[in-house]
Write a protein that holds these residues in place. Structure first.
Motif, PDB file in Angstrom:
ATOM      1  N   SER A  40       2.197  -6.721  11.046  1.00  0.00           N
ATOM      2  CA  SER A  40       2.024  -5.958  12.385  1.00  0.00           C
ATOM      3  C   SER A  40       3.152  -6.249  13.320  1.00  0.00           C
ATOM      4  O   SER A  40       3.896  -5.434  14.214  1.00  0.00           O
ATOM      5  CB  SER A  40       0.545  -5.967  13.026  1.00  0.00           C
ATOM      6  OG  SER A  40       0.407  -5.077  14.102  1.00  0.00           O
TER       7      SER A  40
ATOM      8  N   TRP B 210      -7.270  -1.068  13.949  1.00  0.00           N
ATOM      9  CA  TRP B 210      -6.942  -1.350  12.567  1.00  0.00           C
ATOM     10  C   TRP B 210      -8.387  -0.989  11.981  1.00  0.00           C
ATOM     11  O   TRP B 210      -9.440  -1.185  12.414  1.00  0.00           O
ATOM     12  CB  TRP B 210      -6.773  -2.860  12.274  1.00  0.00           C
ATOM     13  CG  TRP B 210      -5.404  -3.211  12.477  1.00  0.00           C
ATOM     14  CD1 TRP B 210      -4.627  -3.504  13.550  1.00  0.00           C
ATOM     15  CD2 TRP B 210      -4.506  -3.511  11.532  1.00  0.00           C
ATOM     16  NE1 TRP B 210      -3.227  -3.591  13.395  1.00  0.00           N
ATOM     17  CE2 TRP B 210      -3.151  -3.899  12.102  1.00  0.00           C
ATOM     18  CE3 TRP B 210      -4.425  -3.579  10.001  1.00  0.00           C
ATOM     19  CZ2 TRP B 210      -1.963  -3.942  11.382  1.00  0.00           C
ATOM     20  CZ3 TRP B 210      -3.320  -3.648   9.320  1.00  0.00           C
ATOM     21  CH2 TRP B 210      -2.122  -3.909   9.836  1.00  0.00           C
TER      22      TRP B 210
ATOM     23  N   SER C 128      -1.019  -0.023  15.425  1.00  0.00           N
ATOM     24  CA  SER C 128      -2.179   0.227  14.693  1.00  0.00           C
ATOM     25  C   SER C 128      -1.962  -0.174  13.226  1.00  0.00           C
ATOM     26  O   SER C 128      -0.931  -0.511  12.838  1.00  0.00           O
ATOM     27  CB  SER C 128      -2.764   1.708  14.771  1.00  0.00           C
ATOM     28  OG  SER C 128      -1.810   2.630  14.140  1.00  0.00           O
TER      29      SER C 128
ATOM     30  N   ILE D 265      -1.847  -9.526   8.109  1.00  0.00           N
ATOM     31  CA  ILE D 265      -1.901  -8.577   9.160  1.00  0.00           C
ATOM     32  C   ILE D 265      -1.208  -8.673  10.235  1.00  0.00           C
ATOM     33  O   ILE D 265      -0.500  -7.936  10.814  1.00  0.00           O
ATOM     34  CB  ILE D 265      -3.458  -8.244   9.599  1.00  0.00           C
ATOM     35  CG1 ILE D 265      -4.369  -7.749   8.428  1.00  0.00           C
ATOM     36  CG2 ILE D 265      -3.612  -7.319  11.061  1.00  0.00           C
ATOM     37  CD1 ILE D 265      -5.766  -7.430   8.606  1.00  0.00           C
TER      38      ILE D 265
END
Ligand SMILES: Nc1ncnc2c1ncn2[C@@H]1O[C@H](COP(=O)(O)O)[C@@H](O)[C@H]1O
Ligand SMILES: Nc1ncnc2c1ncn2[C@@H]1O[C@H](COP(=O)(O)O)[C@@H](O)[C@H]1O
Ligand SMILES: Nc1ncnc2c1ncn2[C@@H]1O[C@H](COP(=O)(O)O)[C@@H](O)[C@H]1O
Ligand SMILES: Nc1ncnc2c1ncn2[C@@H]1O[C@H](COP(=O)(O)O)[C@@H](O)[C@H]1O
Ligand SMILES: [Mg+2]
Ligand SMILES: [Mg+2]
Ligand SMILES: [Mg+2]
Ligand SMILES: [Mg+2]
Lengths: 280, 280, 280, 280
Positions: free
Chosen positions: A172, A3, A197, A168
């Protein structure tokens, strides 16, 4: 999987050059499925985003009431009369990318249209009315979904507050499980890719907290998937540049006063600065 | 027969002055046949080009759906309800020049309209939907065709790639055989005249590689055939100035961001610079 | 009787101040009778002229097709659905002045409407479609006619060329005989008053030689007859300022490129300069 | 009870900041009930005011003829087809505030709509067509009425002249008796609160004396009641900033030339200056 925070240097490194022996075909034709009689402007705002970001040609699939609104702001666009029962196969081969959703109230025919679009070998951006709790078919061309936290909440059935605390990880997870690119919008927009990613975007500010901002981003994404070779860079650059426009705005204007159609004036200036930094 | 690169000095030498005891009749009335319900903006972009380049009056022959789009951007234009079965003789005597094609899907009635226009003693510009494989009747007033390589390919039945490798020779052959002026667009636009002479245009850049750019040029050509005495200069100046606008744009803005309606702001500035260089 | 050239000093001396305890009622409501489905923009251009020159309120009597065109450029205006058989008495008492003609094809009902307007005790401006060979009833409120030489030729049955050679004398004769103010437009516009006096206007240039320029002047005249006490000053100032806008334009832009809707940007700047010179 | 003159320092002290982890929901959705087929622009002017002042989202309840006019100037807005017999309860819960009146001719259904709006627990702004002689139900959310002296005269059955001589006393009496906020417009606008306190506004000038000015203020008030916590500050800031835009205008432009849609350009600049002064 990595990331990273996307920076001005990343944009400068990855922005396609626009010169030499090129023509409008070089940059592809995008299909924008947006706008309705009661939300005509959303399509115009997305069209501004697409044209200013450099798409070759833009065709808008919309209701008749939205046409004049778009055309007054973006006379460069052309139209296809909306009819969601129209076979998408008629449309699919002509376009380099398709963005679906701003200013559309979902219904069954619309869902069928989206399903048909997934069968076409072209990148798809889903936003607003096109975002819902769904699964995605296996396909090679990318799907990009662009929810704000409220929309993401409906997509994954988790309260917005929970999302806010865990952006996040949740973005993800969805990207990996569903095989789509997730643009989870808001302050520090999170971009999650199917390979695990992701990117965090540092640009933008509270001036974007106003109806219409997201529509313009959708158009910019449509342009970028048609003009970039690399899908990650396409998405990251659109999000970065969108926020950079707002950052330029508040250096010169009140933060409460930005409206999405101001991007028509902001993008040329922001892109100029970025293109001058380009090293490729 | 001579070929030359058109320069700023050539423009300065040949641009008509606009002063003294003149009135709108001095600059003629143009007829623009462009735009349709699904492609309304193309007519607006051509109208911008015509009005900003200095035509005296502009009348637009178009479908009703295109009218408001044009009028919002070019309130100076007037309209004739499109009806391709209308006798062109009703129109022919009132106009100093006619441009046909942007935003029009060709059909039989449209072809008949073009054929009738050729019978009128006025210069004709053909673009976009009006470009096809055809022959031209003998006439004294010039015909100007403005294909991009894809359109020229359809006109002469030769693949675009072959054209790309041999632009000057192929354009010039067509111009001489058909007795028309060929504006073969793209990087270094080629202008071929029936007498075998020709011009290569040095201005313009990749910012023009976007839907709508050509429509504005068509309007500029319409204005110039109405306001210049010399047809070669009329065409060369329109093409040169069109490219010069794009060159000004990228000095101040991102190259990906130009849209054709920006010519409304660019032409006044570019023309100011050129008029100041004028020696005639 | 005296003729003089109107100067910047004259404007500075006679321009009404706009300050203190005023409200929109102070500046009157104007009625603009202009525009049609095929010539919608002319009404918009006149409306721009009226609003920018300072009218208090503007009501436009027009065909439905013209409404959206006007509203996009002048959202401050309101509308009355055109119906020339409507009794003018319904309209007459609400307005401080009326301007009739831009963008209208004359017919019998329209002529009757004009005749009825003459019966109302308010100043009348006649332009374009409202100009014809006619006589005027005796009335106290002024009538202002604004022909270009071609229109004046139809009004007095004398060829344009003859008019060109004898503008002041012919305009003045008409003004005295018919008891109307004649604004004979063109380079050095001539303004002739019923009392035999008159004004020659020094401003303006060839950039005005384009369709639409006169429509804006008509709107500016409408505003001035509503906001000035003195009819001579009202007319002279409108004509002077109209030309001064064009003179400002060509200092910064190509002379061929002015369009009438640019007055919306030019008038605020030109008026600023003139108001600063004001001594009253 | 105190009366004070609102100053730039007061604005700087009370203007909400727009930064951090905010989104459009933070600023609320406003409902604008304005515009009609014959007065479409008034809704557009109010919409400009609301969007530029920072509302989160704007929905316009209007007649179909007004939609395109609004959308061309404010593509960020969405629409609800006007039907005054629609149950306001359907609308009431979605909105943070409602403004009613610009460009509307009152009738019975409209009055019923206003009455229903009073039943909803949200702040209400009444202007133009929504102003009449009436009483107001007891409610906790504020009502703001924005008459100019002519409208106030109809509301309280006292001649305008009498009002002019006694503005503060009469406005304050009405505010206290009716329990509403009175914005009595004009030079030195008076703002009277139900608790007997009040504000006099020092900004603004004669350039505002033109149709449309008040419509923009109504939109600004709608935005402010949605984005401020304190109703007094919300109203005082809208009025102050509205006048400050006009004060900026006349520093650069003729005082007669301001039109209400210029606020779209003025508000970003005025707000920038004020936000920079902010200490909170
Ligand atoms: N406070 C904020 N900081 C940065 N970006 C924001 C903020 N609020 C909204 N945005 C952006 O504005 C857009 C809003 O999208 P939407 O909610 O669909 O209109 C997204 O691109 C968000 O990332
Ligand atoms: N790479 C380029 N360099 C210079 N001019 C271009 C380039 N691409 C397009 N143009 C011009 O843009 C216009 C495109 O026309 P059209 O394809 O009909 O929209 C023509 O005038 C071309 O000459
Ligand atoms: N060569 C010129 N010099 C000065 N003013 C002009 C010139 N040509 C046209 N005008 C003005 O432009 C306007 C044209 O009006 P119209 O012919 O009705 O569109 C009038 O105000 C004319 O006085
Ligand atoms: N002479 C003036 N000085 C200051 N403000 C004014 C003046 N005239 C009008 N206004 C403002 O302009 C607006 C007019 O509203 P309305 O009459 O509804 O169009 C109100 O906000 C008034 O306060
Ligand atoms: Mg959105
Ligand atoms: Mg083309
Ligand atoms: Mg005229
Ligand atoms: Mg009002």
């Amino acid at each position: 999987s990595t990331w990273k925070v996307w920076t001005e240097e990343d944009v400068a490194r990855t922005l396609p050059k626009r010169d030499g022996n090129v023509h409008k075909g070089t940059y592809g034709t995008g299909l924008l499925v947006a706008g309705s009689d009661d939300m005509p402007g959303s399509a115009a705002l997305a069209a501004i985003g697409a044209m200013r970001m450099g798409i070759g040609k833009l065709s808008v699939f919309t209701e008749s009431g939205a046409k004049n609104v778009i055309a007054a702001l973006v006379p460069e666009a052309t139209y296809i009369q909306r009819d969601f029962s129209k076979k998408i196969g008629d449309l699919g081969q002509k376009f380099a990318g398709i963005a679906i959703g701003p200013g559309i109230e979902p219904n069954e025919a619309f869902e069928a249209f989206i399903a048909a679009a997934f069968q076409e070998p072209l990148p798809v951006v889903l936003d607003a009315g096109a975002l819902s709790k769904r699964t995605y078919p296996k396909r090679t061309a990318p799907v990009i979904v662009t929810p704000h936290p409220g929309e993401f909440s409906r997509m994954i059935d988790i309260p917005s507050k929970t999302i806010a605390a865990d952006r996040i990880r949740l973005a993800s997870a969805y990207a990996r499980e569903q095989g789509v690119v997730v643009v989870l919008k808001g302050q520090y927009t999170v971009i999650a890719f199917p390979d695990g990613s992701g990117i965090v975007n540092p640009t933008g500010n509270g001036s974007l907290a106003k109806g219409g901002s997201g529509d313009t981003l959708t158009g910019m994404l449509l342009a970028n998937i048609c003009t970039h070779d690399n899908i990650k860079e396409a998405v990251a650059n659109a999000v970065y540049i969108h926020g950079a426009c707002a950052d330029l705005w508040i250096r010169e204007n009140g933060a409460a006063t930005l409206t999405a159609h101001d991007f028509s004036q902001l993008l040329p200036r922001v892109m100029h600065k970025l293109e001058k930094l380009c090293v490729n």
